[in-house]
Design an enzyme around this catalytic site. Structure first.
Site, mmCIF file in Angstrom:
data_model
loop_
_atom_site.group_PDB
_atom_site.id
_atom_site.type_symbol
_atom_site.label_atom_id
_atom_site.label_comp_id
_atom_site.label_asym_id
_atom_site.label_seq_id
_atom_site.Cartn_x
_atom_site.Cartn_y
_atom_site.Cartn_z
ATOM 1 N N THR A 48 0.899 -1.163 0.056
ATOM 2 C CA THR A 48 -0.003 0.082 -0.061
ATOM 3 C C THR A 48 0.823 1.276 0.035
ATOM 4 O O THR A 48 0.513 2.294 -0.550
ATOM 5 C CB THR A 48 -0.941 0.063 1.281
ATOM 6 N N CYS A 49 1.807 1.139 0.841
ATOM 7 C CA CYS A 49 2.963 2.337 0.912
ATOM 8 C C CYS A 49 3.510 2.779 -0.496
ATOM 9 O O CYS A 49 3.478 3.951 -0.904
ATOM 10 C CB CYS A 49 3.847 2.129 1.989
ATOM 11 N N HIS A 50 3.909 1.625 -1.431
ATOM 12 C CA HIS A 50 4.735 1.538 -2.435
ATOM 13 C C HIS A 50 3.728 2.026 -3.724
ATOM 14 O O HIS A 50 4.170 2.489 -4.696
ATOM 15 C CB HIS A 50 5.452 0.382 -2.839
#
Length: 163
Positions: A48-50
């Site tokens: 999700t961060c990337h």
């Protein structure tokens, strides 16, 4: 206790990753200059961060600057080598700066830590975003569920800045 609007940013030693390189700094020095959007992610290169959180801020960087933001900074509990590699891999260097909080001390000081030791990840930042003016939190947005980017994403921050 989670940082609240009106509270000052804690001063904790961190690594500051920018297009100029990596330097030792304190969170208060980094987040205490002008108007800063500071968003935190559980980990560099994590799904999700990337794929969602960082790219949203990268895509909105020019709009955030046009709305009065001086600096956009991403905080993560990873070592500075991983953070630098992530910043380079995403093309974010030059538009977004990074705080590598390798031991999670800033995450803890801000009350934004999440214990993910059960999954082998240690202590991490929760997913959040803040508007910080001259070292004081003005807006604090925290996601309610893992893997979700709604109120901590760039569109929500832009909306808050325009309100």
């Amino acid at each position: 206790m989670t940082i609240q609007p009106g509270q000052s940013i804690a001063s904790v030693p961190v690594k500051y990753v920018t297009e100029r390189g990596i330097e030792d700094a304190t969170s208060a020095d980094i987040l205490g200059r002008g108007t800063v959007v500071f968003f935190t992610v559980p980990g560099a290169f994590t799904p999700t961060c990337h794929l969602n959180h960082l790219p949203g801020y990268l895509a909105a960087a020019d709009q955030l600057k046009a709305a009065g933001v001086d600096t956009i900074i991403c905080g993560t509990v990873n070592d500075h080598h991983v953070v630098k590699a992530w910043a380079e891999a995403t093309g974010a260097l030059g538009k977004i700066e990074f705080i590598a909080d390798g031991l999670g001390k800033l995450a803890n000081a801000l009350g934004l830590e999440r214990d993910m030791t059960g999954g082998g990840l240690g202590i991490r930042f929760i997913r959040s975003s803040m508007l910080v003016r001259n070292g004081v939190a003005e807006i604090v947005n925290i996601e309610g569920a893992p893997g979700v980017v709604t109120n901590s994403g760039a569109p929500a921050m832009l909306e808050a800045l325009r309100a």
